[in-house]
Scaffold this motif. Structure first.
Motif, PDB file in Angstrom:
ATOM      1  N   ILE A  34       0.752  -1.169   0.030  1.00 43.57           N
ATOM      2  CA  ILE A  34       0.030   0.068  -0.193  1.00 43.57           C
ATOM      3  C   ILE A  34       0.742   1.340   0.160  1.00 43.57           C
ATOM      4  O   ILE A  34       0.371   2.448   0.091  1.00 43.57           O
ATOM      5  CB  ILE A  34      -0.919   0.027   1.229  1.00 43.57           C
ATOM      6  N   ASP A  35       2.160   1.308  -0.036  1.00 46.31           N
ATOM      7  CA  ASP A  35       3.336   2.262   0.122  1.00 46.31           C
ATOM      8  C   ASP A  35       2.659   3.228  -1.063  1.00 46.31           C
ATOM      9  O   ASP A  35       2.856   3.008  -2.220  1.00 46.31           O
ATOM     10  CB  ASP A  35       4.482   1.784  -0.177  1.00 46.31           C
ATOM     11  N   PRO A  36       2.374   4.565  -0.683  1.00 46.93           N
ATOM     12  CA  PRO A  36       2.024   5.556  -1.674  1.00 46.93           C
ATOM     13  C   PRO A  36       3.039   6.047  -2.526  1.00 46.93           C
ATOM     14  O   PRO A  36       2.568   6.669  -3.690  1.00 46.93           O
ATOM     15  CB  PRO A  36       1.153   6.400  -0.976  1.00 46.93           C
ATOM     16  N   SER A  37       4.154   5.652  -2.110  1.00 45.04           N
ATOM     17  CA  SER A  37       5.251   6.320  -3.066  1.00 45.04           C
ATOM     18  C   SER A  37       5.546   5.316  -4.120  1.00 45.04           C
ATOM     19  O   SER A  37       6.107   5.763  -5.053  1.00 45.04           O
ATOM     20  CB  SER A  37       6.517   6.342  -2.240  1.00 45.04           C
ATOM     21  N   LYS A  38       4.952   4.234  -4.279  1.00 42.02           N
ATOM     22  CA  LYS A  38       5.181   3.274  -5.200  1.00 42.02           C
ATOM     23  C   LYS A  38       4.143   3.719  -6.557  1.00 42.02           C
ATOM     24  O   LYS A  38       3.144   4.085  -6.422  1.00 42.02           O
ATOM     25  CB  LYS A  38       4.803   2.005  -4.962  1.00 42.02           C
ATOM     26  N   VAL A  39       4.763   3.653  -7.742  1.00 42.14           N
ATOM     27  CA  VAL A  39       4.272   4.312  -8.905  1.00 42.14           C
ATOM     28  C   VAL A  39       3.076   3.477  -9.408  1.00 42.14           C
ATOM     29  O   VAL A  39       1.940   3.995  -9.623  1.00 42.14           O
ATOM     30  CB  VAL A  39       5.252   4.718 -10.059  1.00 42.14           C
ATOM     31  N   TRP A 119      -4.126   1.387  -1.047  1.00 44.00           N
ATOM     32  CA  TRP A 119      -2.974   2.102  -2.069  1.00 44.00           C
ATOM     33  C   TRP A 119      -3.651   3.239  -2.894  1.00 44.00           C
ATOM     34  O   TRP A 119      -2.971   4.201  -2.845  1.00 44.00           O
ATOM     35  CB  TRP A 119      -2.387   1.017  -2.844  1.00 44.00           C
ATOM     36  N   ASN A 120      -4.707   2.878  -3.386  1.00 43.35           N
ATOM     37  CA  ASN A 120      -5.623   3.890  -4.084  1.00 43.35           C
ATOM     38  C   ASN A 120      -5.929   5.139  -3.263  1.00 43.35           C
ATOM     39  O   ASN A 120      -5.910   6.159  -3.632  1.00 43.35           O
ATOM     40  CB  ASN A 120      -6.893   3.300  -4.713  1.00 43.35           C
ATOM     41  N   ILE A 121      -6.371   5.023  -2.023  1.00 43.01           N
ATOM     42  CA  ILE A 121      -6.728   5.686  -1.253  1.00 43.01           C
ATOM     43  C   ILE A 121      -5.533   6.590  -0.862  1.00 43.01           C
ATOM     44  O   ILE A 121      -5.484   8.075  -0.838  1.00 43.01           O
ATOM     45  CB  ILE A 121      -7.511   5.274   0.179  1.00 43.01           C
ATOM     46  N   LEU A 122      -4.358   5.876  -0.156  1.00 38.58           N
ATOM     47  CA  LEU A 122      -3.210   6.807   0.240  1.00 38.58           C
ATOM     48  C   LEU A 122      -2.570   7.674  -1.063  1.00 38.58           C
ATOM     49  O   LEU A 122      -2.156   8.694  -0.730  1.00 38.58           O
ATOM     50  CB  LEU A 122      -2.394   5.982   0.580  1.00 38.58           C
TER      51      LEU A 122
END
Length: 152
Positions: A34-39, A119-122
């Motif tokens: 879920i890491d939001p820094s992942k593209v 992931w989408n939310i973050l």
């Protein structure tokens, strides 16, 4: 303000809020998903399908035993995979609940039309509320002393 009172209301809350979210996600063993820094959105576990035992009517006892042993092995693998999938699914659900509980109503607009996945939310919240790197570094510099004096 305590952690329980922390709400993501604006950009100034982002760093503290995402730190708490990350801590929970690490504890749930899902941060890498879920890491939001992942593209690109990481791929979660897929729900496994339960194996079927298909034994023809005219099967000999030896073949029947082999099929039964194979089925039991497949079933053990299925149960293990299902347990992992269920744990991940429950962790996603708990984290989504936490996110919804800790963002202000004004920020719901940023996530109302996206697929409900952490992931989408973050990513959506990060895009709208995370301070730009340059602004963040300026904010950090503001609180750092220009020079340090010895305290001795």
């Amino acid at each position: 303000m305590s952690i329980r009172e922390l709400k993501l209301a604006s950009s100034k809350d982002w760093d503290a809020w995402i730190t708490i979210v990350k801590g929970k996600a690490i504890a749930y063993r899902i941060w890498d998903l879920i890491d939001p820094s992942k593209v690109e959105k990481p791929t979660p576990l897929e729900k496994p399908e339960e194996p079927e035992l298909d034994i023809p009517d005219n099967e000999e006892e030896e073949e029947y035993t082999k099929l039964l042993v194979r089925y039991k092995l497949q079933m053990a693998k299925y149960k293990s995979q299902r347990s992992k999938w269920k744990e991940q699914h429950e962790s996603f659900t708990k984290l989504i609940d936490f996110i919804y509980d800790t963002i202000t109503v004004a920020n719901i607009v940023y996530i109302q039309k996206i697929e409900v996945h952490p992931w989408n939310i973050l990513r959506a919240l990060k895009q709208k509320l995370a301070p730009p790197d340059s602004a963040y570094s300026l904010g950090v510099r503001k609180y750092q002393p220009l020079h340090q004096k010895d305290v001795w």
